[in-house]
Design a protein around this motif. Structure first.
Motif, PDB file in Angstrom:
ATOM      1  N   ALA A 108       7.921 -21.803  -5.849  1.00  0.00           N
ATOM      2  CA  ALA A 108       7.657 -21.805  -7.288  1.00  0.00           C
ATOM      3  C   ALA A 108       8.379 -20.643  -7.958  1.00  0.00           C
ATOM      4  N   GLN A 116       4.625 -22.369  -0.847  1.00  0.00           N
ATOM      5  CA  GLN A 116       4.749 -23.008  -2.146  1.00  0.00           C
ATOM      6  C   GLN A 116       4.904 -21.952  -3.238  1.00  0.00           C
ATOM      7  N   ARG A 152       3.355 -22.800 -10.302  1.00  0.00           N
ATOM      8  CA  ARG A 152       2.914 -23.340  -9.005  1.00  0.00           C
ATOM      9  C   ARG A 152       2.083 -24.605  -9.198  1.00  0.00           C
ATOM     10  N   LEU A 176       4.318 -27.489  -9.345  1.00  0.00           N
ATOM     11  CA  LEU A 176       5.026 -27.707  -8.088  1.00  0.00           C
ATOM     12  C   LEU A 176       4.260 -28.680  -7.191  1.00  0.00           C
TER      13      LEU A 176
END
Lengths: 157, 157
Positions: free
Chosen positions: A61, A57, A68, A71
């Motif tokens: 991002a 992730q 993040r 996200l």
DNA sequence: TATTGTTATACTCTATAACTATA
DNA sequence: TATAGTTATAGAGTATAACAATA
């Protein structure tokens, strides 16, 4: 109240035009995307995910240049539609590896076809050659800024 | 997780590039504008106000394509800086006529010069001729959508 | 009754701080 | 301690409903 003199220097800024067309395409695209149950951010995420392949992730991002924290909800929505998949990494159990599902790949193709129609509608004032010129000029300008790089170069990429 | 096949159809959409450059210019412009105590919306309002001259708030809201309710706060901020002026209309006392002040005209010129610098930085990948081509292509595309019209034509203008 | 400006409200997008679980 | 993901929260930008003054 100011007297308007005809001395306006006419700076010919391209950014207002750029912003105007971007907005026009975005607004029309939003209507089109609503039929797919998606918003622009979803499509951008799916597109970038297809480009970079599976990643954490944090990687995603960075590639998307969004925070993040934002996200998380975005991926939740895409996961609810089974377009992406989160798997915990075996090497580092803190990481969630994210990737497109088969359904995600297929849906992205459908969406892109719909967006191409919107685009041709908004760029109808240009013929085929002119549309190609516009594309290559934009690509060249973007390339000059260091797009399509994996590591942060001079600027923020 | 989907297996990524190299069959990506490569639709060559121009909208992502358009959106990317618009964002880059906007972000850099925001930093620049902060020095003037302004945000993009303020500059847009000042620019449109210079184009259309004095008008009611409803006129300005229509020209800006923003809601009249959001225009109120925007004008408050511009009035606090003495860049615009509100006067009650004698013909129709419901109306507030809005116009640039002399300070507003001058500040807008300074801001435009600063924005031109930002623009040339972001478009540095293009030489002079290419920047001119980009401008005219964007102008042509915008013209095809009915920009620079005073009354709403076919579309929403 | 309709319109102009205004306020209050809500929803989206974005940015920051703090928590958890892992390392 | 540092990092990945998460949650909660706050700020802009935008849109809708309701209100006071005026037509």
């Amino acid at each position: 109240m100011a007297e308007l003199t005809p001395t306006s220097q006419e700076l010919r800024l391209t950014s207002p035009l750029l912003g105007y067309l971007e907005r026009r395409i975005r607004v029309e695209a939003e209507s089109e995307l609503a039929a797919f149950g998606l918003r622009p951010r979803h499509v951008i995420a799916l597109t970038v995910l297809r480009q970079i392949g599976e990643g954490s992730q944090a990687d995603l991002a960075t590639a998307l240049k969004i925070d993040r924290t934002n996200l998380v909800g975005l991926l939740n929505e895409l996961e609810d539609q089974d377009l992406v998949e989160r798997r915990r990494s075996h090497e580092d159990r803190r990481r969630h590896m994210v990737g497109l599902t088969d359904a995600g790949v297929e849906k992205l193709s459908e969406v892109e076809a719909a967006l191409a129609k919107v685009e041709s509608r908004v760029l109808a004032g240009l013929d085929g050659d002119e549309q190609a010129s516009l594309y290559s000029l934009l690509e060249q300008a973007a390339a000059g800024l260091g797009v399509s790089c994996s590591e942060p170069p001079p600027g923020d990429c």
